[in-house]
Design a protein around this motif. Sequence first.
Motif, PDB file in Angstrom:
ATOM      1  N   UNK A  17      30.425  55.686 -38.967  1.00 32.39           N
ATOM      2  CA  UNK A  17      30.222  54.674 -37.931  1.00 32.39           C
ATOM      3  C   UNK A  17      30.812  53.313 -38.303  1.00 32.39           C
ATOM      4  N   UNK A  18      30.864  52.992 -39.606  1.00 29.88           N
ATOM      5  CA  UNK A  18      31.228  51.607 -39.951  1.00 29.88           C
ATOM      6  C   UNK A  18      32.716  51.293 -39.772  1.00 29.88           C
ATOM      7  N   UNK A  19      33.540  52.281 -39.407  1.00 26.58           N
ATOM      8  CA  UNK A  19      34.925  51.928 -39.062  1.00 26.58           C
ATOM      9  C   UNK A  19      35.017  51.406 -37.621  1.00 26.58           C
ATOM     10  N   UNK A  20      33.918  51.542 -36.868  1.00 27.36           N
ATOM     11  CA  UNK A  20      33.870  50.927 -35.536  1.00 27.36           C
ATOM     12  C   UNK A  20      33.349  49.517 -35.727  1.00 27.36           C
ATOM     13  N   UNK A  21      34.231  48.566 -35.580  1.00 26.58           N
ATOM     14  CA  UNK A  21      33.870  47.175 -35.864  1.00 26.58           C
ATOM     15  C   UNK A  21      33.429  46.518 -34.575  1.00 26.58           C
ATOM     16  N   UNK A  22      32.289  45.906 -34.645  1.00 17.93           N
ATOM     17  CA  UNK A  22      31.796  45.209 -33.466  1.00 17.93           C
ATOM     18  C   UNK A  22      31.946  43.717 -33.673  1.00 17.93           C
TER      19      UNK A  22
ATOM     20  N   UNK B 120      40.205  50.001 -26.155  1.00 17.27           N
ATOM     21  CA  UNK B 120      39.981  49.819 -27.578  1.00 17.27           C
ATOM     22  C   UNK B 120      41.289  49.492 -28.299  1.00 17.27           C
ATOM     23  N   UNK B 121      41.107  48.794 -29.413  1.00 19.28           N
ATOM     24  CA  UNK B 121      42.224  48.451 -30.273  1.00 19.28           C
ATOM     25  C   UNK B 121      42.033  49.175 -31.588  1.00 19.28           C
ATOM     26  N   UNK B 122      43.096  49.775 -32.084  1.00 14.79           N
ATOM     27  CA  UNK B 122      43.036  50.463 -33.366  1.00 14.79           C
ATOM     28  C   UNK B 122      43.947  49.715 -34.332  1.00 14.79           C
ATOM     29  N   UNK B 123      43.389  49.372 -35.478  1.00 15.81           N
ATOM     30  CA  UNK B 123      44.172  48.762 -36.559  1.00 15.81           C
ATOM     31  C   UNK B 123      44.247  49.752 -37.695  1.00 15.81           C
ATOM     32  N   UNK B 124      45.423  49.953 -38.225  1.00 21.74           N
ATOM     33  CA  UNK B 124      45.592  50.950 -39.279  1.00 21.74           C
ATOM     34  C   UNK B 124      45.381  50.377 -40.678  1.00 21.74           C
TER      35      UNK B 124
ATOM     36  N   UNK C 276      38.392  50.297 -35.609  1.00 21.40           N
ATOM     37  CA  UNK C 276      38.508  50.432 -34.155  1.00 21.40           C
ATOM     38  C   UNK C 276      37.635  49.361 -33.502  1.00 21.40           C
ATOM     39  N   UNK C 277      38.197  48.668 -32.528  1.00 23.17           N
ATOM     40  CA  UNK C 277      37.512  47.564 -31.856  1.00 23.17           C
ATOM     41  C   UNK C 277      37.464  47.856 -30.365  1.00 23.17           C
ATOM     42  N   UNK C 278      36.268  47.830 -29.785  1.00 19.29           N
ATOM     43  CA  UNK C 278      36.131  48.086 -28.352  1.00 19.29           C
ATOM     44  C   UNK C 278      36.118  46.774 -27.576  1.00 19.29           C
TER      45      UNK C 278
END
Length: 268
Positions: A14-19, A59-63, A113-115
Motif C-alpha cells: 500500500x505504501x507505494x500509493x502516495x497520498x 493517476x500519475x505514476x513516477x518510476x 502512484x499519485x491519485x
Amino acid sequence: MVGGVIKGVKVHRRDVVRDRSSRREGRLLSNHLGRDLTIERVGRRGKQLMISFSNGGGMIIRLGMSGRIALEDGSTRNPAPPHQHLVWVIGVPNHPERWTWMSFIDPRRFGGVYLFASIRDCRDRLLAGLGPEATSIQGRQLGDLLGRTRRAVKAALLDQSVLAGVGNIYADEALHRAGLHPARPGDSISAPEATRLAAAIRSTLRIAIQAGGSTLRDHILPDGSSGAFIEKHQVYGRGGAPCHHCRQPLQVLQIASRTSTFCSTCQR
DNA sequence: CTTGCGTCCTGCTCGC
DNA sequence: TGCGAGCAGGACGCAA
C-alpha cells in the motif's frame, strides 16, 4: 488501454500509493485506485506518466530510479515477480473476454502512484512547478532559463522545475553533444550555446526514446524488452574510457551530488 | 531566495 | 566462497 475499464486492482504494498492530499477525497481515491473507471487518456508530463479516467480524475505514476510498468496479456497468468506492488486488471475495448494486466514494479520504492480527483487537482498538486518539456525545448527559452541561475548548467538541467524530463544520463549525453562543460554556470551560457544545447537535448531524447531508453539494470520496456540506447552512450558510464570524438580519457566529477562524465577537451 | 546535502530503499559489483 | 563498502536512472525536506 485507452477505452478499457479497470476491472480490479491488487495491492501488494500500500505504501507505494502516495497520498499528497489532506482532503478526505484524496484518501478515498487512494483506496479506490481507478476501480470500475474507464481509461480515457494516457499521457506524460516530464517524467510523470499520466492515466486519466472518464470521470475527470486519474493517476500519475513516477518510476523513480528503479520503477517500471509491465503489461501482460490476461491469458498468461504468471506468478507475481518480486517487488510487484500494484496490479490493475483492465478490460480490452471491444473484446469482452480479454484483459490486460498492468503492474507497477519498483525494487527501491523511490517511485510511486499519485491519485487525483480532477485535471485541475492534478495540475495544482502534482504538476505545479514543472519547467517546460525537454522534448520540445527551444534555444531561446532554454537561454532565458539558464540565464537566471549561477548554478552549474548540469544541476539546472536536472532540476525539474527548470526543465522537465531530463535525468542524469541524458543531461550528460546532451552536454557532450553540445560541447558544453557540465560545471559551467548557467548564466555563462551564450545564446548560440543555448541553441546548441536545446537542439542536443531534443535530439538526444528523441533518439534515446526511439531506442527504448538505456537499460543499465532495472529499466526494461513494458513488454519486457531492453532499451538499446546504452550502446549509443557517448559519456554516461564511460569514465576513464576514450572520448569517441577526440580519444582523450573521459573525466568524472560530482555535480549536484550526481556523477557527471564528460570530455574536458570537447566540452568547454 | 538559492544551493547543497542527507535521506528514502534494494541489489549488484568490487576488493579484500 | 564470503562479506562489507560503495554505488545506482530521482526527488524532497531541511539547513546554511
